[in-house]
Write an enzyme that holds these catalytic residues in place. Structure first.
Site, PDB file in Angstrom:
ATOM      1  CD  GLU A 119      -2.907   1.407   0.669  1.00 26.17           C
ATOM      2  OE1 GLU A 119      -2.721   1.093  -0.427  1.00 26.17           O
ATOM      3  OE2 GLU A 119      -3.708   2.019   1.183  1.00 26.17           O
ATOM      4  CB  THR A 168      -3.478   8.389  -2.069  1.00 26.70           C
ATOM      5  OG1 THR A 168      -4.648   7.334  -2.175  1.00 26.70           O
ATOM      6  CG2 THR A 168      -3.546   8.639  -0.696  1.00 26.70           C
TER       7      THR A 168
HETATM    8  N1  HSE Z   1      -6.786   8.536   4.557  1.00 32.07           N
HETATM    9  C1  HSE Z   1      -6.200   8.473   3.148  1.00 32.07           C
HETATM   10  C2  HSE Z   1      -6.184  10.122   3.017  1.00 32.07           C
HETATM   11  C3  HSE Z   1      -6.503   7.757   2.055  1.00 32.07           C
HETATM   12  O1  HSE Z   1      -7.193  10.724   3.131  1.00 32.07           O
HETATM   13  O2  HSE Z   1      -5.297  10.699   2.075  1.00 32.07           O
HETATM   14  C4  HSE Z   1      -6.399   6.179   2.399  1.00 32.07           C
HETATM   15  O3  HSE Z   1      -5.468   5.784   3.145  1.00 32.07           O
END
Ligand code: HSE
Length: 320
Positions: A138, A192
């Site tokens: 990930e 992301t």
């Molecule tokens: N929580 C992360 C973010 C995305 O909002 O950038 C998934 O891990």
């Protein structure tokens, strides 16, 4: 197949679900698993010593076949390295979900691969170890940042809180059974990495206080099945205000979904997918066609999915 004392099986096939992360105030910590959408990963022992990605389906040729750049193979490699594997693997990734979409595509691939490889072994690794290998995969999707808010629900199913990763401390909550998630996936892609670039490095103390108050209240709402409390505490004061600019018609969609009786409306993970929780499946089904009409009126090309919270998590579909 190569014979190895480490192996009990030579072929494993695993489904790992799509996930919604952040869930309002749980930035980088809360997440839940979805029904049906997800990846199916196959791992077959080969005669070599390394890993190959021998096939990817459902990605229109968009995902990397380079084993150092694909979250499934990176997770599998990490696990093989940890056990000093004396065998190689061919991996097939079957995608049954959109990617760069905010519903945990990279996590589903990484979790599916790590579980598929672990299930081949005579001596299996612990859940915490397998999860950390999935997280290695990930990591490459988020430019080295570590956040397990998709990996944790993809691995365990249900609603999860990532309290800590060192040591691994993940809490799984019972979630009100009737609540149904409506997911709207607009056909744009935001990675992301891109979506984290718009976030501030620091937040004012008042914002941090608001966020922790809502996070605590949301968990209390979930544990007591209090939909009104869930509704008023699903607010992200840290990331969402900065990310709205990346999602076309966010405000119109938000207003519309609340008018339809949604408990609330949030960005799923780092977007562009947005989601709402509804009190039950019947209500969600009733409003689905209204939502589709509204998306058309706003000229947003999008898919709409309905899903309960997937309590089961990954599924071993084949092992021999
Ligand atoms: N929580 C992360 C973010 C995305 O909002 O950038 C998934 O891990």
């Amino acid at each position: 197949m190569k014979s190895s004392k480490l192996l009990k099986y030579s072929y494993s096939k695993v489904f790992a679900p799509a996930t919604v992360s952040n869930v309002g105030p749980g930035f980088d910590t809360f997440g839940f698993a979805l029904d049906k959408l997800g990846d199916i990963i196959e791992a077959r022992v080969n005669v070599g010593n390394g890993i190959t990605i021998s096939g990817i389906t459902g990605d229109n040729g968009m995902l990397s076949r380079n084993i150092k750049k694909n979250t499934a193979s990176v997770a599998a490699l990490s696990l093989l390295k940890a056990i000093n594997a004396d065998f190689g693997l061919d991996i097939i990734i079957n995608k049954n979900m959109p990617f760069s979409s905010g519903i945990g595509s990279s996590a589903a691939s990484a979790v599916g691969a790590a579980i598929a490889v672990n299930s081949l072994l005579r001596k299996k690794l612990s859940d915490e170890e397998v999860l950390l290998h999935a997280l290695e995969g990930e990591k490459i999707a988020s430019a080295g940042d570590i956040h397990a808010d998709n990996v944790a629900p993809a691995y365990y199913g249900g609603f999860t809180i990532v309290r800590s990763l060192s040591p691994v401390d993940i809490i799984r909550l019972p979630f009100p059974k009737a609540i149904t998630c409506v997911i709207i996936y607009p056909h744009i892609s935001i990675t992301t990495k891109e979506s984290r670039k718009v976030l501030p490095i620091q937040v004012p103390i008042g914002t941090a206080v608001k966020q922790s108050a809502n996070a605590g209240a949301l968990i209390a709402g979930i544990l007591t099945g209090n939909n009104k409390l869930i509704s008023r505490s699903m607010i992200d004061s840290i990331a969402e205000p900065h990310r709205i600019q990346l999602i076309p018609h966010y405000n119109e969609l938000r207003t519309f979904m609340l008018e339809q009786g949604a408990l609330n409306f949030n960005i799923s993970g780092s977007g562009p997918t947005v989601f709402s929780l509804f009190e039950d499946m019947q209500k969600a089904k009733q409003v689905k066609s209204e939502i589709i009409n509204q998306l058309k009126a706003l000229k947003i090309e999008a898919d709409v999915y309905l899903s309960k919270i997937n309590q089961q998590g990954p599924l071993q579909l084949g092992l021999d």
